[in-house]
Each structure stands twice: as structure tokens, then as C-alpha cells.
Design a protein around this motif. Structure first.
Motif, PDB file in Angstrom:
ATOM      1  N   ALA A 198      53.584  31.468 -11.508  1.00 47.83           N
ATOM      2  CA  ALA A 198      53.799  30.557 -12.632  1.00 47.83           C
ATOM      3  C   ALA A 198      55.074  30.894 -13.389  1.00 47.83           C
ATOM      4  O   ALA A 198      55.828  29.997 -13.810  1.00 47.83           O
ATOM      5  N   ILE A 199      55.345  32.187 -13.552  1.00 50.96           N
ATOM      6  CA  ILE A 199      56.530  32.612 -14.298  1.00 50.96           C
ATOM      7  C   ILE A 199      57.806  32.229 -13.555  1.00 50.96           C
ATOM      8  O   ILE A 199      58.746  31.687 -14.150  1.00 50.96           O
ATOM      9  N   MET A 200      57.861  32.500 -12.250  1.00 49.97           N
ATOM     10  CA  MET A 200      59.097  32.200 -11.523  1.00 49.97           C
ATOM     11  C   MET A 200      59.359  30.695 -11.478  1.00 49.97           C
ATOM     12  O   MET A 200      60.510  30.254 -11.558  1.00 49.97           O
ATOM     13  N   ALA A 201      58.292  29.902 -11.379  1.00 58.42           N
ATOM     14  CA  ALA A 201      58.469  28.452 -11.376  1.00 58.42           C
ATOM     15  C   ALA A 201      58.980  27.961 -12.723  1.00 58.42           C
ATOM     16  O   ALA A 201      59.893  27.129 -12.803  1.00 58.42           O
ATOM     17  N   THR A 202      58.406  28.498 -13.810  1.00 58.21           N
ATOM     18  CA  THR A 202      58.849  28.135 -15.156  1.00 58.21           C
ATOM     19  C   THR A 202      60.295  28.558 -15.386  1.00 58.21           C
ATOM     20  O   THR A 202      61.035  27.914 -16.146  1.00 58.21           O
ATOM     21  N   ALA A 203      60.711  29.648 -14.726  1.00 61.76           N
ATOM     22  CA  ALA A 203      62.089  30.143 -14.848  1.00 61.76           C
ATOM     23  C   ALA A 203      63.087  29.326 -14.039  1.00 61.76           C
ATOM     24  O   ALA A 203      64.292  29.548 -14.157  1.00 61.76           O
ATOM     25  N   GLY A 204      62.604  28.397 -13.211  1.00 62.78           N
ATOM     26  CA  GLY A 204      63.508  27.577 -12.420  1.00 62.78           C
ATOM     27  C   GLY A 204      63.829  28.145 -11.047  1.00 62.78           C
ATOM     28  O   GLY A 204      64.797  27.725 -10.411  1.00 62.78           O
ATOM     29  N   PHE A 205      63.014  29.084 -10.581  1.00 65.04           N
ATOM     30  CA  PHE A 205      63.155  29.623  -9.227  1.00 65.04           C
ATOM     31  C   PHE A 205      62.128  28.941  -8.325  1.00 65.04           C
ATOM     32  O   PHE A 205      60.962  28.801  -8.718  1.00 65.04           O
ATOM     33  N   ASP A 206      62.546  28.541  -7.137  1.00 63.71           N
ATOM     34  CA  ASP A 206      61.669  27.842  -6.212  1.00 63.71           C
ATOM     35  C   ASP A 206      60.472  28.731  -5.861  1.00 63.71           C
ATOM     36  O   ASP A 206      60.630  29.765  -5.213  1.00 63.71           O
ATOM     37  N   PRO A 207      59.245  28.341  -6.253  1.00 66.44           N
ATOM     38  CA  PRO A 207      58.088  29.204  -6.005  1.00 66.44           C
ATOM     39  C   PRO A 207      57.760  29.368  -4.527  1.00 66.44           C
ATOM     40  O   PRO A 207      57.074  30.324  -4.153  1.00 66.44           O
ATOM     41  N   ARG A 208      58.248  28.468  -3.686  1.00 71.82           N
ATOM     42  CA  ARG A 208      58.008  28.610  -2.251  1.00 71.82           C
ATOM     43  C   ARG A 208      58.660  29.868  -1.696  1.00 71.82           C
ATOM     44  O   ARG A 208      58.255  30.387  -0.651  1.00 71.82           O
ATOM     45  N   GLN A 209      59.647  30.377  -2.413  1.00 68.22           N
ATOM     46  CA  GLN A 209      60.304  31.606  -1.970  1.00 68.22           C
ATOM     47  C   GLN A 209      59.390  32.830  -2.102  1.00 68.22           C
ATOM     48  O   GLN A 209      59.651  33.861  -1.501  1.00 68.22           O
ATOM     49  N   SER A 210      58.309  32.710  -2.881  1.00 67.81           N
ATOM     50  CA  SER A 210      57.352  33.825  -2.963  1.00 67.81           C
ATOM     51  C   SER A 210      56.678  34.048  -1.611  1.00 67.81           C
ATOM     52  O   SER A 210      56.432  35.192  -1.206  1.00 67.81           O
ATOM     53  N   VAL A 211      56.402  32.971  -0.904  1.00 65.00           N
ATOM     54  CA  VAL A 211      55.797  33.079   0.430  1.00 65.00           C
ATOM     55  C   VAL A 211      56.786  33.710   1.394  1.00 65.00           C
ATOM     56  O   VAL A 211      56.446  34.589   2.191  1.00 65.00           O
ATOM     57  N   ALA A 212      58.039  33.263   1.309  1.00 64.47           N
ATOM     58  CA  ALA A 212      59.075  33.855   2.168  1.00 64.47           C
ATOM     59  C   ALA A 212      59.231  35.343   1.890  1.00 64.47           C
ATOM     60  O   ALA A 212      59.414  36.148   2.817  1.00 64.47           O
ATOM     61  N   LEU A 213      59.145  35.722   0.625  1.00 63.35           N
ATOM     62  CA  LEU A 213      59.262  37.136   0.268  1.00 63.35           C
ATOM     63  C   LEU A 213      58.187  37.964   0.956  1.00 63.35           C
ATOM     64  O   LEU A 213      58.476  38.998   1.558  1.00 63.35           O
ATOM     65  N   TRP A 214      56.930  37.525   0.861  1.00 63.69           N
ATOM     66  CA  TRP A 214      55.851  38.336   1.426  1.00 63.69           C
ATOM     67  C   TRP A 214      55.878  38.348   2.943  1.00 63.69           C
ATOM     68  O   TRP A 214      55.420  39.305   3.564  1.00 63.69           O
ATOM     69  N   ARG A 215      56.443  37.322   3.536  1.00 61.29           N
ATOM     70  CA  ARG A 215      56.649  37.374   4.986  1.00 61.29           C
ATOM     71  C   ARG A 215      57.715  38.419   5.325  1.00 61.29           C
ATOM     72  O   ARG A 215      57.589  39.150   6.309  1.00 61.29           O
TER      73      ARG A 215
END
Length: 263
Positions: A198-215
Motif C-alpha cells: 500500500a505504501i509503495m503504491a501511494t508513493a507512486g511506485f508500480d506495485p507490480r514490481q513487488s512481485v518482480a522483487l520477490w522473484r
């Protein structure tokens, strides 16, 4: 006497039973001021004992992402207790790791920047760590580790300041390992993931990148212990949970101005 102690214990339990920013009930009895002091002491020791990264580009990126994430955390969770100021340091350590301590101290290992390939992926990590701080996971974990009797002792000693703080640190045997020696529970990790998304999305960072990070983390980490043997969710479980929350996060992302932290 016993009746008085039971009454005091009940009072402390009621006073300490609070809600995290996501609405989960928690028991966190260690005074926040004491947690903040210990976090500051631990971070000071780390700065003395660990080399600090001198790469200007890496420091600019981490400072920019951290500042953007912290501002978004305040906006997303206005009711949460926020540190007055945040100190962010990049340590010259090759392991892909980051941590946040009570009182607003954030440490990022330079090795994380080889796994978090974009500013948004770095924001996923920092949002997660800031989530731990805002949800007082360190306090909750301390309360669990110390037990009610020790917490009562701490509450009784808190007015003695330095003595209380040093006694607690010695009792836990932590020193500079505060926030690292006590692993968070799976419930804490899942809540920090939820808040971080929620925080990264509110900050304007694409939240889909969280999935890429954990991969990326899964690829970099090789084998991982079975989930039932670890306090951390397995990578696949973590990714599935993030994807379930992705529609809500994407809605917040579309409403937010884009983050401007160049990688």
C-alpha cells in the motif's frame, strides 16, 4: 499483594492491547520511548562497526526512495505513530538485505541494489521495513520474548532511564543486534508486506514490481527452508498474497503522482 499484582497486570494488558494500522490487535507493552532509545543506540553501534557505502549514485537513489516511501507512509497511515525524523544509511555489505529500527532508522545493504533492480523494487523493500516500524512489530516481539513478568519489571524501571535501558539490553543480549536477533513472526511479515504494498503504491511506485522483487529474491537466495520451519513466508506464498492485494494497490497507484527517483 497478589490481588494488586493481578490488577496491575490486567491494567497493563488492557493498556497495551492496541490496533496496528491494518486493524490487527496486538500486545506491545515496552514503552515506545525506550524502544526508540534502544533503536538509536543499536544504529549508532552499527555505524561504528560496519563500513558505510560511498557510492554517490547508490546513496542518492536510496535516500530518494526512502524519503518518498516515508512521506507516502505518513499519508497512507495518518493515524500511525511516526518517528519525528528518519535516518537512512547505506552499508557496504554485499548481502541483499535492509532493516528498520524503532525510532526511524533505516539500514540498506549495498548488495540489495543488485537484487532490487529498479527504484520500485527498492521501494517494495523499504515500504515493508517502514511497515514493521509503523506497526510496532519490534515492540510486540519484545513483549513476547520478555514475558509479562519482565515487562512489568521494565515498566517499573522505566523512570530510572539509563539503568532501565541498559538492563533491558543486557537481559536480551542484543546490543547492536536489535531488530536482527529477534526475527519477526510470519504474521508480522505478512502484515509488513500488506502495508509495504500500500505504501509503495501511494508513493507512486508500480506495485507490480513487488512481485518482480520477490522473484529476484528467490533466484538470488537459492534454496529456502520449508515454510513451516521458517518465520518468513515462502516466496511463492508471499507472491500469491501480494497478487491477491494487487487490484487495490493498482487503484492507489493510478491515483498517485509518479515517483521521481531515477535508478
Amino acid at each position: 499483594m497478589r490481588r494488586c499484582l493481578l490488577l496491575l497486570l490486567a491494567t497493563l494488558l488492557l493498556a497495551g492491547c492496541e490496533k496496528t494500522p491494518t486493524g490487527r490487535s496486538q500486545l506491545a507493552l515496552v514503552p515506545e520511548g525506550l524502544m526508540d532509545e534502544m533503536g538509536g543506540d543499536a544504529f549508532t553501534q552499527m555505524r561504528r562497526q560496519r563500513p558505510i557505502a560511498r557510492d554517490p549514485a547508490a546513496n542518492r537513489l536510496v535516500q530518494c526512495v526512502a524519503r518518498t516511501v516515508v512521506d507516502a507512509a505518513e499519508a497512507r497511515y495518518p493515524g500511525a505513530a511516526m518517528p519525528e525524523a528518519w535516518e537512512v544509511v547505506v552499508f557496504d555489505d554485499p548481502t541483499p538485505n535492509a532493516f528498520a529500527l524503532p525510532g526511524g532508522r533505516i539500514g540498506v545493504h549495498a548488495g540489495l541494489l543488485r537484487v532490487a533492480e529498479t527504484p520500485a523494487q527498492l521501494a517494495a523493500v523499504l515500504g515493508h521495513e517502514v511497515g514493521h516500524v509503523l506497526a510496532s512489530h519490534g515492540n510486540e516481539r519484545f513483549t513476547q520474548q520478555l514475558g509479562i513478568r519482565a515487562v512489568l519489571l521494565v515498566v517499573g524501571l522505566v523512570s530510572e532511564g539509563e539503568l532501565a535501558r541498559e538492563g533491558l539490553m543486557q537481559a536480551l543480549g542484543l546490543g547492536a543486534r536489535l531488530g536482527i536477533a529477534l526475527p519477526f513472526s510470519r504474521a508480522h511479515e505478512e502484515e509488513a508486506d500488506q502495508m509495504g504494498l500500500a505504501i509503495m503504491a501511494t508513493a507512486g511506485f508500480d506495485p507490480r514490481q513487488s512481485v518482480a522483487l520477490w522473484r529476484n529474491m528467490a533466484a538470488a537466495g537459492g534454496g529456502q527452508p520449508p515454510e513451516f520451519l521458517s518465520t518468513h513466508p515462502a516466496h511463492d506464498t508471499r507472491i500469491e498474497a501480494l497478487e491477491r492485494r494487487m487490484p487495490e494497490a493498482m487503484a492507489a497507484f493510478r491515483d498517485a503522482p509518479p515517483a521521481r527517483c531515477a535508478g
